[in-house]
Design an enzyme around this catalytic site. Structure first.
Site, short mmCIF file in Angstrom:
data_model
loop_
_atom_site.label_atom_id
_atom_site.label_comp_id
_atom_site.label_asym_id
_atom_site.label_seq_id
_atom_site.Cartn_x
_atom_site.Cartn_y
_atom_site.Cartn_z
N HIS A 49 0.84 -1.20 0.00
CA HIS A 49 0.00 0.00 0.00
C HIS A 49 0.87 1.25 0.00
CE1 HIS A 49 -3.15 2.82 1.61
NE2 HIS A 49 -2.07 3.36 2.17
N GLU A 50 1.84 1.31 0.92
CA GLU A 50 2.66 2.51 1.04
C GLU A 50 3.54 2.71 -0.19
OE1 GLU A 50 1.95 4.60 3.14
OE2 GLU A 50 0.93 3.49 4.70
N HIS A 93 1.66 4.27 -2.96
CA HIS A 93 1.52 5.73 -2.92
C HIS A 93 2.57 6.36 -3.84
CE1 HIS A 93 -1.69 6.67 -0.21
NE2 HIS A 93 -1.19 5.96 0.77
N TYR A 142 -3.74 15.15 -2.14
CA TYR A 142 -4.07 14.44 -0.91
C TYR A 142 -5.01 15.27 -0.04
CZ TYR A 142 -3.15 10.75 2.50
OH TYR A 142 -3.26 9.67 3.34
N GLU A 166 -5.81 7.14 -1.51
CA GLU A 166 -5.78 6.05 -0.54
C GLU A 166 -6.41 4.78 -1.10
OE1 GLU A 166 -4.51 5.45 2.43
OE2 GLU A 166 -3.45 7.36 2.40
N HIS A 214 -8.66 8.70 4.70
CA HIS A 214 -8.61 7.29 5.11
C HIS A 214 -10.00 6.74 5.45
CE1 HIS A 214 -4.33 8.37 5.90
NE2 HIS A 214 -4.13 7.12 5.53
#
Length: 268
Positions: free
Chosen positions: A86-87, A90, A101, A110, A188
């Site tokens: 996931h990170e 980004h 964002y 996200e 989120h």
């Protein structure tokens, strides 16, 4: 501590991060023919043991950073492939989007990182969309925390309900969209809506999520018509258009994308 091609260390966090970097890199190369995060061979660098009792992991624009967790909310963040992927994803959004964002575009940022993180995890396990649990970060909740993961793409709002973490606030439909000034406008939180749409699309198409559903999503991210401030509806419409371009406007894929977004209250 460990460079490409070197053997195991005596630090579990180092070795977990190393393995997850390799799996994520392999996924992007083998599934999407992408050469690393920036599609130009960027090295994947990471820092572990960040801070003291740090309950997070993040992409800082150039590298990955992992905390060890406080033991109250989370454990070692390197334990989870879906969190690491996931990170790192980004970074993919950063180079292919970008999506600002904040608000809905931030929630899409996200969402795409969640969807790609889930795909990497499922790809590593050779799981079909039906077989997968669609959970992000199921490995990192601290002992005693009442929950199953950080987020559930299959059932947003059900990942946790705990005295320490609180209750999962993610909505699964536009009727429950959360308006807040916190968390960059709820990035989120409201990502649960497109997450649910992607889950529905993947289930409708069957097979592996990274094949048709994932290719449509990945191609949408790289489409020049994607705007940095795209709303959910704008993204959904582009998602549907891309499905038609890839598989034909009258194809099963286009119908699945339309139905998936409709299921969360968005018409394409």
């Amino acid at each position: 501590m460990r460079r490409e091609g070197q053997g195991l260390t005596d630090d579990l966090a180092v070795d977990e991060a190393y393995d997850h970097f390799g799996t994520t890199w392999d996924f992007y190369f083998e599934v999407f023919a992408r050469n690393s995060i920036n599609n130009a061979g960027m090295s994947l660098d990471g820092v572990v043991h960040f801070g003291e009792g740090f309950d997070n992991a993040f992409w800082d624009g150039a590298q990955m950073v992992f905390g060890d967790g406080s033991g109250l909310r989370f454990t070692r963040l390197t334990r989870s492939l879906s969190v690491c992927a996931h990170e790192l994803s980004h970074g993919v959004v950063q180079f292919d989007g970008p999506l600002i964002y904040q608000g809905e575009s931030g929630a899409l940022n996200e969402h795409i990182a969640d969807a790609l993180g889930a795909m990497v995890d499922q790809w590593s396990k050779k799981q079909s969309a039906e077989e997968a649990d669609w959970l992000i970060g199921s490995e990192i909740l601290a002992p005693g925390v009442t929950g199953k993961a950080l987020r559930s793409m299959k059932a947003p709002g059900t990942a946790f309900d705990d005295d320490v973490l609180g209750r999962d606030q993610q909505p699964a439909h536009m009727d429950d969209f959360v308006r807040t000034a916190r968390d960059h406008g709820g990035v989120h939180i409201n990502s649960g809506i497109p997450n649910k749409a992607f889950y529905e699309i993947s289930i409708a198409l069957g097979g592996f999520s990274w094949e048709r559903a994932g290719r449509i999503l990945y191609t949408t991210l790289g489409n020049p018509q994607l705007r940095p401030t795209s709303t959910f509806r704008q993204f959904a419409r582009l998602n549907h258009r891309v499905a038609g371009q890839l598989y034909g406007p009258a194809g099963r894929e286009s119908a699945a994308v339309e139905a998936g977004w409709k299921a969360v209250g968005i018409q394409v």
